[in-house]
Each structure stands twice: as C-alpha cells, then as structure tokens.
Scaffold this active site. Structure first.
Site, PDB file in Angstrom:
ATOM      1  N   GLY A  55      32.987 -32.722 -68.475  1.00 31.64           N
ATOM      2  CA  GLY A  55      33.069 -31.734 -67.397  1.00 31.64           C
ATOM      3  C   GLY A  55      34.441 -31.140 -67.153  1.00 31.64           C
ATOM      4  O   GLY A  55      34.573 -29.983 -66.762  1.00 31.64           O
ATOM      5  N   GLU A 109      40.197 -34.684 -63.928  1.00 29.66           N
ATOM      6  CA  GLU A 109      38.748 -34.738 -63.666  1.00 29.66           C
ATOM      7  C   GLU A 109      38.247 -33.387 -63.163  1.00 29.66           C
ATOM      8  O   GLU A 109      39.016 -32.626 -62.575  1.00 29.66           O
ATOM      9  CB  GLU A 109      38.448 -35.802 -62.594  1.00 29.66           C
ATOM     10  CG  GLU A 109      37.848 -37.077 -63.137  1.00 29.66           C
ATOM     11  CD  GLU A 109      36.419 -36.935 -63.649  1.00 29.66           C
ATOM     12  OE1 GLU A 109      36.004 -35.826 -64.040  1.00 29.66           O
ATOM     13  OE2 GLU A 109      35.715 -37.944 -63.676  1.00 29.66           O
ATOM     14  N   ASP A 110      36.983 -33.105 -63.385  1.00 27.28           N
ATOM     15  CA  ASP A 110      36.396 -31.904 -62.792  1.00 27.28           C
ATOM     16  C   ASP A 110      36.104 -32.133 -61.317  1.00 27.28           C
ATOM     17  O   ASP A 110      36.384 -31.296 -60.470  1.00 27.28           O
ATOM     18  CB  ASP A 110      35.116 -31.481 -63.549  1.00 27.28           C
ATOM     19  CG  ASP A 110      34.132 -32.616 -63.746  1.00 27.28           C
ATOM     20  OD1 ASP A 110      34.405 -33.767 -63.344  1.00 27.28           O
ATOM     21  OD2 ASP A 110      33.056 -32.359 -64.323  1.00 27.28           O
ATOM     22  N   ASP A 113      33.345 -37.571 -56.953  1.00 26.77           N
ATOM     23  CA  ASP A 113      32.167 -37.572 -56.081  1.00 26.77           C
ATOM     24  C   ASP A 113      32.101 -38.927 -55.373  1.00 26.77           C
ATOM     25  O   ASP A 113      32.744 -39.124 -54.353  1.00 26.77           O
ATOM     26  CB  ASP A 113      30.957 -37.284 -56.981  1.00 26.77           C
ATOM     27  CG  ASP A 113      29.640 -37.253 -56.247  1.00 26.77           C
ATOM     28  OD1 ASP A 113      29.632 -37.047 -55.030  1.00 26.77           O
ATOM     29  OD2 ASP A 113      28.589 -37.416 -56.894  1.00 26.77           O
ATOM     30  N   LYS A 141      34.667 -34.352 -53.324  1.00 28.54           N
ATOM     31  CA  LYS A 141      33.628 -34.381 -52.283  1.00 28.54           C
ATOM     32  C   LYS A 141      33.972 -35.544 -51.361  1.00 28.54           C
ATOM     33  O   LYS A 141      33.498 -36.669 -51.582  1.00 28.54           O
ATOM     34  CB  LYS A 141      32.244 -34.632 -52.909  1.00 28.54           C
ATOM     35  CG  LYS A 141      31.650 -33.503 -53.731  1.00 28.54           C
ATOM     36  CD  LYS A 141      30.253 -33.916 -54.218  1.00 28.54           C
ATOM     37  CE  LYS A 141      29.653 -32.960 -55.192  1.00 28.54           C
ATOM     38  NZ  LYS A 141      28.411 -33.499 -55.836  1.00 28.54           N
ATOM     39  N   PHE A 162      25.272 -30.644 -54.654  1.00 29.96           N
ATOM     40  CA  PHE A 162      25.335 -30.636 -56.114  1.00 29.96           C
ATOM     41  C   PHE A 162      25.687 -29.234 -56.603  1.00 29.96           C
ATOM     42  O   PHE A 162      25.109 -28.242 -56.167  1.00 29.96           O
ATOM     43  CB  PHE A 162      23.998 -31.083 -56.722  1.00 29.96           C
ATOM     44  CG  PHE A 162      24.102 -31.257 -58.205  1.00 29.96           C
ATOM     45  CD1 PHE A 162      24.737 -32.363 -58.741  1.00 29.96           C
ATOM     46  CD2 PHE A 162      23.613 -30.286 -59.065  1.00 29.96           C
ATOM     47  CE1 PHE A 162      24.879 -32.508 -60.119  1.00 29.96           C
ATOM     48  CE2 PHE A 162      23.753 -30.421 -60.442  1.00 29.96           C
ATOM     49  CZ  PHE A 162      24.384 -31.539 -60.963  1.00 29.96           C
ATOM     50  N   ASP A 169      27.899 -29.516 -65.059  1.00 29.85           N
ATOM     51  CA  ASP A 169      26.574 -29.279 -65.636  1.00 29.85           C
ATOM     52  C   ASP A 169      25.438 -29.819 -64.787  1.00 29.85           C
ATOM     53  O   ASP A 169      25.621 -30.708 -63.951  1.00 29.85           O
ATOM     54  CB  ASP A 169      26.485 -29.963 -67.007  1.00 29.85           C
ATOM     55  CG  ASP A 169      26.396 -31.486 -66.867  1.00 29.85           C
ATOM     56  OD1 ASP A 169      27.337 -32.092 -66.306  1.00 29.85           O
ATOM     57  OD2 ASP A 169      25.363 -32.068 -67.267  1.00 29.85           O
ATOM     58  N   ARG A 175      27.647 -25.331 -67.916  1.00 33.01           N
ATOM     59  CA  ARG A 175      29.104 -25.506 -68.028  1.00 33.01           C
ATOM     60  C   ARG A 175      29.815 -24.191 -68.320  1.00 33.01           C
ATOM     61  O   ARG A 175      30.989 -24.025 -68.025  1.00 33.01           O
ATOM     62  CB  ARG A 175      29.440 -26.487 -69.159  1.00 33.01           C
ATOM     63  CG  ARG A 175      28.891 -27.887 -68.973  1.00 33.01           C
ATOM     64  CD  ARG A 175      29.500 -28.817 -70.014  1.00 33.01           C
ATOM     65  NE  ARG A 175      28.778 -30.072 -70.145  1.00 33.01           N
ATOM     66  CZ  ARG A 175      28.936 -31.129 -69.358  1.00 33.01           C
ATOM     67  NH1 ARG A 175      29.785 -31.078 -68.357  1.00 33.01           N
ATOM     68  NH2 ARG A 175      28.252 -32.235 -69.559  1.00 33.01           N
TER      69      ARG A 175
HETATM   70  P1  IMP Z   1      31.653 -40.089 -59.496  1.00 31.61           P
HETATM   71  O1  IMP Z   1      31.748 -41.223 -60.459  1.00 31.61           O
HETATM   72  O2  IMP Z   1      30.484 -40.256 -58.546  1.00 31.61           O
HETATM   73  O3  IMP Z   1      32.938 -39.812 -58.744  1.00 31.61           O
HETATM   74  O4  IMP Z   1      31.259 -38.809 -60.293  1.00 31.61           O
HETATM   75  C1  IMP Z   1      32.118 -38.247 -61.145  1.00 31.61           C
HETATM   76  C2  IMP Z   1      31.442 -37.460 -62.255  1.00 31.61           C
HETATM   77  O5  IMP Z   1      30.100 -37.081 -61.952  1.00 31.61           O
HETATM   78  C3  IMP Z   1      32.201 -36.172 -62.413  1.00 31.61           C
HETATM   79  O6  IMP Z   1      33.197 -36.340 -63.390  1.00 31.61           O
HETATM   80  C4  IMP Z   1      31.137 -35.199 -62.855  1.00 31.61           C
HETATM   81  O7  IMP Z   1      31.036 -35.211 -64.253  1.00 31.61           O
HETATM   82  C5  IMP Z   1      29.863 -35.723 -62.255  1.00 31.61           C
HETATM   83  N1  IMP Z   1      29.524 -34.992 -61.010  1.00 31.61           N
HETATM   84  C6  IMP Z   1      29.773 -35.352 -59.739  1.00 31.61           C
HETATM   85  N2  IMP Z   1      29.339 -34.453 -58.857  1.00 31.61           N
HETATM   86  C7  IMP Z   1      28.776 -33.460 -59.585  1.00 31.61           C
HETATM   87  C8  IMP Z   1      28.152 -32.200 -59.242  1.00 31.61           C
HETATM   88  O8  IMP Z   1      27.982 -31.804 -58.063  1.00 31.61           O
HETATM   89  N3  IMP Z   1      27.717 -31.455 -60.297  1.00 31.61           N
HETATM   90  C9  IMP Z   1      27.855 -31.830 -61.590  1.00 31.61           C
HETATM   91  N4  IMP Z   1      28.456 -32.984 -61.958  1.00 31.61           N
HETATM   92  C10 IMP Z   1      28.905 -33.798 -60.966  1.00 31.61           C
HETATM   93 MG    MG Z   2      33.055 -35.767 -65.276  1.00 28.93          MG
END
Ligand code: IMP
Ligand code: MG
Length: 185
Positions: A55, A109-110, A113, A141, A162, A169, A175
């Site tokens: 991402g 990172e993108d 979350d 977030k 989301f 994606d 993407r």
């Molecule tokens: P985390 O581990 O919950 O912090 O999520 C991180 C990863 O989940 C990010 O690097 C994204 O690739 C993916 N992700 C989190 N939120 C979204 C979203 O709203 N749309 C798409 N991908 C997401």
């Molecule tokens: Mg990611």
C-alpha cells in the site's frame, strides 16, 4: 479535509461503492508539508526508508521525490488485512535484506489503522540495533488505534472509515486511483 464529491463520480469495486474523500491536490500538499519537516530532521542522517508493501508504495515515491538529503530505500512486505478489516494476524511476507545496525530508519506506511502491523514489526526492527526508528504514515485513523505507539510523522488524520486509492486497496483493487475514496454506507 472533505472534498466536493458532487463533481467526481462514485466508483465501484466488487460489491462496494466509494465516494470522493481526499483529492489528489490535497494529498500532494500534505506530503510536501511532511517532507519539509523530514528534510530538517534528517538532513545529516542518511536514513534508510523502509517502505511497507504494497500500500505505501505510491506515497513513498511521492515523498521520496520531495526529500533533499542523502537517503536509501528498502522494502518489506507485511500483511494483516483481509477485505475491509484488520485480521490481527500479521505476517512478514518479504523481509529486509540489508543491515540496519547503526542506521537511522524511517518506516513508510500508507495508513496506521489498529496499529497491529507496526506494533508487530517495529520490535523486529529494533532488535537489529538501528540508531533510531521513526514512523511516517500518509494517513492515521486515531479512533481505530488499539496499540500504544507513536506515529512520528502523519500527513493526515482521518475518521475510522474504510478508504481506497493512492496505493490503498479493496481486495487488491483501487491502488491506481489518484484521489482517495471512502466507502459509502
Ligand atoms: P493496521 O495493522 O490495522 O494498523 O493496518 C495497517 C494496514 O492495513 C495498512 O498498512 C493498510 O495496508 C491496511 N489498511 C488499513 N486501513 C485501511 C483502509 O481504510 N483501506 C485500505 N487498507 C487499509
Ligand atoms: Mg499497508
């Protein structure tokens, strides 16, 4: 933050519809602002940027072009997401192949979350004895964050919705979109 979604048509990916959320121009401006801070903080540090595939690749390329110091770029692939939810099951699919001992490291990172991905990955990086580790994320977030760690550089904060586009994606798709879109309820 919110864009005028009346002017840009909604898009459909598989079973979901998405509406405009953040326009390309706003993304570009937020990255420029972030880069100005990074350029000051890292001007003499020759950092290794570690891009989290897939991402973050679009953000990483645009950020890289705004950086003025000597720096290197490496990639890791970590996955935790399935569909629109974080699974909590974090897997390193592609690991670093350089030595980061005594280097300044910046993870790119993108989006952060729940924070599951980075709270799993950062300790693995720190075990390799870098001089410093910081996190730069295009998006954060804050309401979804379950893990207590600090995102040093976040270009934009968004509600717990989301989103797709600009590298992010849904089921591997979306993407390539230049704007960021939010799922319709
Ligand atoms: P985390 O581990 O919950 O912090 O999520 C991180 C990863 O989940 C990010 O690097 C994204 O690739 C993916 N992700 C989190 N939120 C979204 C979203 O709203 N749309 C798409 N991908 C997401
Ligand atoms: Mg990611």
């Amino acid at each position: 933050m919110m864009a005028n979604s009346n002017l840009v048509p909604n898009i459909r990916i598989d079973d979901k519809e998405f509406k405009l959320f953040i326009e390309e121009a706003q993304i570009t401006a937020s990255i420029q602002k972030l880069a100005e801070v990074v350029n000051v903080d890292y001007h003499d540090k020759n950092p290794v940027l570690i891009v989290v595939l897939n991402g973050a690749v679009v953000f990483a390329c645009d950020l890289l072009k705004q950086l003025s110091m000597n720096c290197e770029m490496e990639f890791v692939k970590i996955s935790s997401y399935h569909g629109t939810a974080s699974t909590g099951n974090v897997q390193i699919k592609l690991d670093l192949d350089i030595d980061i001992e005594n280097r300044h490291v910046m993870v790119i990172e993108d989006i952060v979350d729940t924070g599951n991905t980075l709270s799993h990955f950062i300790p693995l990086l720190k075990a390799r004895k870098p001089l410093s580790v910081k996190i730069a994320s295009l998006l954060l977030k804050p309401d979804a964050l379950k893990n207590r760690f600090h995102v040093d550089y976040a270009a934009m904060e968004i509600p717990n919705e989301f989103i797709v586009g600009y590298g992010l994606d849904y089921n591997g798709k979306g993407r390539n979109l230049r704007n960021i879109y939010q799922v319709c309820d």
